[in-house]
Write an enzyme that holds these catalytic residues in place. Structure first.
Site, short mmCIF file in Angstrom:
data_model
loop_
_atom_site.label_atom_id
_atom_site.label_comp_id
_atom_site.label_asym_id
_atom_site.label_seq_id
_atom_site.Cartn_x
_atom_site.Cartn_y
_atom_site.Cartn_z
N PRO A 108 -12.08 17.83 17.87
CG PRO A 108 -9.90 17.47 17.11
CD PRO A 108 -11.04 16.65 17.43
CG ASP A 109 -14.60 18.95 14.15
OD1 ASP A 109 -14.41 18.23 14.99
OD2 ASP A 109 -15.49 18.99 13.47
CB THR A 132 -16.98 14.80 6.49
OG1 THR A 132 -15.70 15.43 5.93
CG2 THR A 132 -17.16 13.32 6.06
N1 LIG Z 1 -17.54 25.19 -1.38
C1 LIG Z 1 -18.02 24.23 -1.63
N2 LIG Z 1 -19.16 23.90 -2.58
C2 LIG Z 1 -19.59 22.87 -2.71
N3 LIG Z 1 -19.28 21.62 -1.83
C3 LIG Z 1 -18.14 21.90 -1.09
C4 LIG Z 1 -17.57 23.36 -0.76
N4 LIG Z 1 -16.58 23.12 0.23
C5 LIG Z 1 -16.72 21.85 0.48
N5 LIG Z 1 -17.77 21.23 -0.03
C6 LIG Z 1 -17.99 19.74 0.15
O1 LIG Z 1 -18.63 19.61 1.43
C7 LIG Z 1 -18.23 18.61 2.03
C8 LIG Z 1 -17.70 18.87 3.47
O2 LIG Z 1 -16.44 19.88 3.01
P1 LIG Z 1 -15.69 20.31 4.39
O3 LIG Z 1 -16.32 21.49 5.16
O4 LIG Z 1 -14.33 20.68 3.73
O5 LIG Z 1 -15.62 19.06 5.21
P2 LIG Z 1 -14.51 18.63 6.16
O6 LIG Z 1 -14.18 19.71 7.30
O7 LIG Z 1 -15.31 17.40 6.83
O8 LIG Z 1 -13.35 17.89 5.66
C9 LIG Z 1 -17.32 17.80 1.16
O9 LIG Z 1 -18.19 16.64 0.44
C10 LIG Z 1 -16.95 18.77 0.41
O10 LIG Z 1 -16.62 18.15 -1.18
C1 LIG Z 2 -18.39 14.75 14.08
C2 LIG Z 2 -17.03 14.83 13.50
C3 LIG Z 2 -16.59 13.56 12.60
C4 LIG Z 2 -17.10 15.81 12.31
O1 LIG Z 2 -15.79 16.01 11.61
P1 LIG Z 2 -15.84 16.45 10.07
O2 LIG Z 2 -16.94 16.44 9.14
O3 LIG Z 2 -15.65 18.07 10.26
O4 LIG Z 2 -14.65 16.03 9.57
C5 LIG Z 2 -15.83 15.10 14.21
O5 LIG Z 2 -15.97 16.26 15.24
C6 LIG Z 2 -15.54 13.93 15.25
O6 LIG Z 2 -14.87 12.74 14.89
N1 LIG Z 2 -16.05 13.93 16.69
C7 LIG Z 2 -15.82 12.96 17.57
C8 LIG Z 2 -17.01 12.87 18.47
C9 LIG Z 2 -17.48 14.12 18.98
O7 LIG Z 2 -17.36 15.21 18.64
O8 LIG Z 2 -18.33 13.92 20.19
K LIG Z 3 -14.85 20.60 9.72
#
Ligand SMILES: Nc1ncnc2c1ncn2[C@@H]1O[C@H](COP(=O)(O)OP(=O)(O)O)[C@@H](O)[C@H]1O
Ligand SMILES: CC(C)(COP(=O)(O)O)[C@@H](O)C(=O)NCCC(=O)O
Ligand SMILES: [K+]
Length: 259
Positions: A108-109, A132
């Site tokens: 969904p993101d 992530t």
């Molecule tokens: N401003 C920042 N500076 C450094 N690392 C960050 C920052 N924001 C997020 N992170 C790191 O980047 C990674 C992805 O974060 P985030 O974008 O929030 O992921 P998700 O959307 O998958 O939850 C994580 O490991 C987080 O700790």
């Molecule tokens: C690829 C992802 C794990 C990224 O998620 P995020 O790093 O933002 O938590 C997420 O978009 C997901 O679970 N997708 C499902 C498979 C796909 O988008 O095709």
């Molecule tokens: K995200």
């Protein structure tokens, strides 16, 4: 007021809108055990801190972690007396349907990023989201998500290196001064930083090679600013694409009479 929730595998971001006016963003770590009551205590404390009245009457959720949606639904129902729109569920309409293989559950993101980026920048885009996982979303000329690339996230790769190799410490990701590291930490930081610059450049070049029109590259996500320093990889950096996409999808559903 609209509460838009972007739940990633690492962090969950709440953003609050009063009509069209953006008020604030609040961030917490993603934990599926967290209950509706716990969310509410956290949210009301921070809103009081920002002097924002708790007048939420609409909620939209995008979650890459299916298990957290249950408690977020309870939060909406119990405290805001509304049914949330959940992106990716059939009852949540999208401005453009994704064009992917049948049966594919697009994150969904990625649907939200596509909608937000298309509204801001038009079509023919690559949206690179450093979450992530690092995702590349291809947004067609008409705004549809038409596929992309999923690579391991930056911090995930560093963590894996530390966990699987006994002599490698935990290090933070940063841009190293030189490519040739002269100590372990510098070597690891170089591998991650310049390795990722190569990954992003290589993947984007190949996407452009497969796509028949010129494309712009938009970056977002926690670590995007860091990679903005690594040569000219991106046309735009926009940390608010996901939040904006949630707003766009909510407004679309409202215009269609769906909420
Ligand atoms: N401003 C920042 N500076 C450094 N690392 C960050 C920052 N924001 C997020 N992170 C790191 O980047 C990674 C992805 O974060 P985030 O974008 O929030 O992921 P998700 O959307 O998958 O939850 C994580 O490991 C987080 O700790
Ligand atoms: C690829 C992802 C794990 C990224 O998620 P995020 O790093 O933002 O938590 C997420 O978009 C997901 O679970 N997708 C499902 C498979 C796909 O988008 O095709
Ligand atoms: K995200």
């Amino acid at each position: 007021m609209l509460l838009a929730i972007d739940c990633g595998n690492t962090n969950t971001v709440f953003s609050i809108w009063d009509g069209e006016r953006f008020l604030c963003t609040l961030r917490t770590s993603t934990e599926h055990q967290r209950t509706a009551d716990q969310y509410y205590v956290w949210l009301s404390t921070l809103l009081a801190h920002h002097r924002i009245p708790m007048e939420i009457d609409a909620v939209i959720i995008s979650s890459t972690v299916p298990r957290v949606v249950f408690n977020l639904r309870v939060l909406s129902d119990r405290y805001f007396n509304c049914r949330p729109l959940v992106v990716g569920k059939p009852e949540c309409l999208l401005p453009k349907l994704p064009r992917v293989d049948e049966g594919t559950q697009v994150g969904p993101d990625r649907l939200v990023n596509s909608a937000g980026a298309f509204d801001r920048y038009g079509g023919d885009l690559i949206v690179v989201d450093f979450g992530t996982a690092t995702t590349f979303d291809v947004v067609a000329q008409d705004g549809a998500y038409v596929g992309g690339v999923i690579a391991p996230g930056v911090n995930l790769s560093l963590q894996a290196l530390h966990e699987m190799a006994a002599a490698l410490p935990h290090v933070d990701v940063t841009k190293p001064q030189k490519v040739i590291g002269t100590n372990t930490v510098a070597c690891m930081q170089s591998g991650i930083f310049w390795g990722y610059v190569g990954l992003v450049r290589g993947v984007c070049d190949r996407i452009r090679g497969e796509y028949d029109r010129p494309m712009r590259i938009i970056s977002t996500g926690g670590l995007a600013p860091l990679f903005g320093q690594g040569d000219t990889l991106f046309d735009e950096f926009d940390e608010f694409i996901t939040i904006h996409g949630l707003r766009i999808i909510y407004d679309f559903n409202k215009a269609q009479g769906n909420v």
